[in-house]
Enzyme design. Structure first.
Site, mmCIF file in Angstrom:
data_model
loop_
_atom_site.group_PDB
_atom_site.id
_atom_site.type_symbol
_atom_site.label_atom_id
_atom_site.label_comp_id
_atom_site.label_asym_id
_atom_site.label_seq_id
_atom_site.Cartn_x
_atom_site.Cartn_y
_atom_site.Cartn_z
ATOM 1 C CE LYS A 145 -16.932 30.809 62.975
ATOM 2 N NZ LYS A 145 -17.118 32.168 63.421
ATOM 3 C CE LYS A 154 -24.507 32.859 62.835
ATOM 4 N NZ LYS A 154 -24.111 34.116 62.314
ATOM 5 C CE LYS A 173 -21.097 38.522 56.348
ATOM 6 N NZ LYS A 173 -20.286 38.222 57.508
HETATM 7 P P1 ADP Z 1 -21.822 35.907 59.628
HETATM 8 O O1 ADP Z 1 -22.067 35.059 60.844
HETATM 9 O O2 ADP Z 1 -22.884 35.766 58.613
HETATM 10 O O3 ADP Z 1 -20.420 35.821 59.076
HETATM 11 P P2 ADP Z 1 -20.963 38.352 60.906
HETATM 12 O O4 ADP Z 1 -20.173 37.546 61.886
HETATM 13 O O5 ADP Z 1 -20.228 39.198 59.939
HETATM 14 O O6 ADP Z 1 -21.984 37.414 60.129
HETATM 15 O O7 ADP Z 1 -22.020 39.229 61.708
HETATM 16 C C1 ADP Z 1 -22.463 40.506 61.281
HETATM 17 C C2 ADP Z 1 -23.697 40.894 62.062
HETATM 18 O O8 ADP Z 1 -24.816 40.121 61.609
HETATM 19 C C3 ADP Z 1 -23.582 40.621 63.572
HETATM 20 O O9 ADP Z 1 -24.217 41.678 64.261
HETATM 21 C C4 ADP Z 1 -24.346 39.349 63.757
HETATM 22 O O10 ADP Z 1 -24.902 39.251 65.061
HETATM 23 C C5 ADP Z 1 -25.442 39.499 62.721
HETATM 24 N N1 ADP Z 1 -25.934 38.186 62.288
HETATM 25 C C6 ADP Z 1 -25.256 37.259 61.566
HETATM 26 N N2 ADP Z 1 -26.034 36.194 61.329
HETATM 27 C C7 ADP Z 1 -27.230 36.443 61.921
HETATM 28 C C8 ADP Z 1 -28.470 35.738 62.019
HETATM 29 N N3 ADP Z 1 -28.638 34.581 61.417
HETATM 30 N N4 ADP Z 1 -29.478 36.305 62.714
HETATM 31 C C9 ADP Z 1 -29.336 37.520 63.300
HETATM 32 N N5 ADP Z 1 -28.201 38.245 63.224
HETATM 33 C C10 ADP Z 1 -27.166 37.725 62.552
#
Ligand code: ADP
Length: 362
Positions: free
Chosen positions: A143, A225, A228
């Site tokens: 970050k 990965k 969002k």
């Molecule tokens: P983002 O990284 O998209 O903002 P969050 O931090 O809100 O997502 O994570 C919400 C959930 O989704 C967590 O349990 C996170 O491990 C899972 N998650 C987010 N991106 C991935 C991904 N690309 N593959 C597997 N799990 C993911």
């Protein structure tokens, strides 16, 4: 009153006594359910990574566990300080959770900022978290790289707030994707430190994926990965329309194909197969695996198949989420009901914490 012979000693019991005994047994069984907690940040539309890394397990777990699933609005402020879109995003994420299969009558679905006890526990756990370990966290370093102009203290202490989210319900299992593994280790450390210093209050929470390795759903460009807020054209969102899904999948990185039979796959091709594994029929996957191993694979055909399978998977969730999202009254009720249940659990824990730390003055 006639009685029924029952129990080990064969005593006669009245129906009322039997009813009461059964009630107690059921109540004990209810109590025994293990506790699960997880959350998703309202920083944009949910994507395939959120679904397969987290939501899919939420849906399975709600049947057997006492589940607390949270929309993490405080966490989103660490990277998205502008709150103009937050409200819409909260409603959308709630709707997407429900569209993906969360039943708010089974699982407690709530908003983080509706449970102020989390903030109190966060403050207390901060005294047990060290600057050095927080600075070493990979997500923090990532970050800092992404937003060097906004390295705020919330970003640094993100794992502490996350530990508070989990420990406030004394949760044992945390269904999350692979990116959260290190945070879970930190949550266990904070729980251990608290227990060691003030007395056993918290179970040590574990990342959970039904005994399988935690999942990372890769982005379509093979770099990192699905996420969002970053890499939006290489991420498949649960809100993407059919044409956009086709466009994104067809743009995924490929090459001229393997030069010799049974070659190892480059990462970006491995990723395409991984995505296919999530949504396609085994017969289709096997066909393309065979084609790859025989050097006859046509990536254009593979991507067409993948796109259609993605559409088949995503479009019903998208349509359901859209209709739920329009029903603000229903979503507000879900939020209120969730907040009441989550606060009940959180209050009970914070009372124990205050007692353990001798912070209960009257
Ligand atoms: P983002 O990284 O998209 O903002 P969050 O931090 O809100 O997502 O994570 C919400 C959930 O989704 C967590 O349990 C996170 O491990 C899972 N998650 C987010 N991106 C991935 C991904 N690309 N593959 C597997 N799990 C993911």
């Amino acid at each position: 009153m006639p009685g029924i012979r029952c129990g080990m000693n064969g005593n006669y019991q009245t129906p009322a006594a039997i009813l009461q005994a059964s009630f107690l047994i059921f109540a004990r069984m209810e109590k025994k359910k293990e506790i699960v907690m997880s959350g998703i940040r309202p920083t944009g539309f949910l994507h395939l990574g959120n679904y397969f890394g987290a939501l899919m397990n939420y849906v399975k777990m709600q049947e057997e566990y006492e589940c607390y699933f949270m929309v993490a609005d405080w966490h989103s402020l660490t990277t998205h300080p502008d709150t103009k879109e937050l409200r819409n995003s909260v409603f959308r994420v709630l709707a997407e959770n429900i569209a993906a299969g969360i039943n708010p009558d089974k699982a407690c679905l709530y908003l983080q900022s509706n449970v102020p006890e989390i903030a109190e526990l966060y403050l207390l756990l901060n005294m047990l978290a060290y600057k050095g370990e927080l600075e070493k966290t990979s997500t923090f370093k990532e970050k800092v790289r992404l937003q060097p102009e906004n390295v705020n203290a919330g970003l640094l202490t993100y794992p502490v707030l996350q530990a508070a989210d989990i420990l406030i319900h004394k949760a044992k299992y945390v269904p999350v994707g692979k990116d959260q593994q290190q945070h879970l280790e930190m949550a266990r450390n904070f729980a251990q430190r608290f227990n060691h210093r003030y007395g056993e209050i918290f179970p040590e929470p574990e990342a959970f994926n039904f005994g399988e390795a935690l999942l990372k759903v890769p982005s379509l460009d093979g770099a990192g990965k699905m996420s969002k807020s970053e890499n939006q054209f290489a991420t498949l969102y649960l809100s993407d329309d059919d044409e956009l899904i086709r466009k994104k999948v067809m743009k995924a990185k490929t090459d001229n194909g393997p030069a010799s039979p049974d070659s190892p796959k480059p990462d970006y091709i491995e990723n395409l197969f991984l995505l296919m594994n999530l949504v396609s029929e085994p017969s289709a996957i096997n066909k393309f695996e065979d084609d790859y191993n025989r050097c006859t694979i046509r990536y254009g055909d593979m991507k067409k198949q993948l796109a259609e399978d993605m559409i088949r998977f995503i479009s019903p969730i998208r349509e359901k989420a859209e209709s739920i999202c329009n029903d603000k009254k229903y979503l507000t009720e879900v939020m209120e009901k969730g907040a009441a249940k989550a606060r009940k659990s959180a209050k009970a824990t914070i009372e124990l914490v205050r007692q353990a730390m001798s912070l209960n003055y009257f």
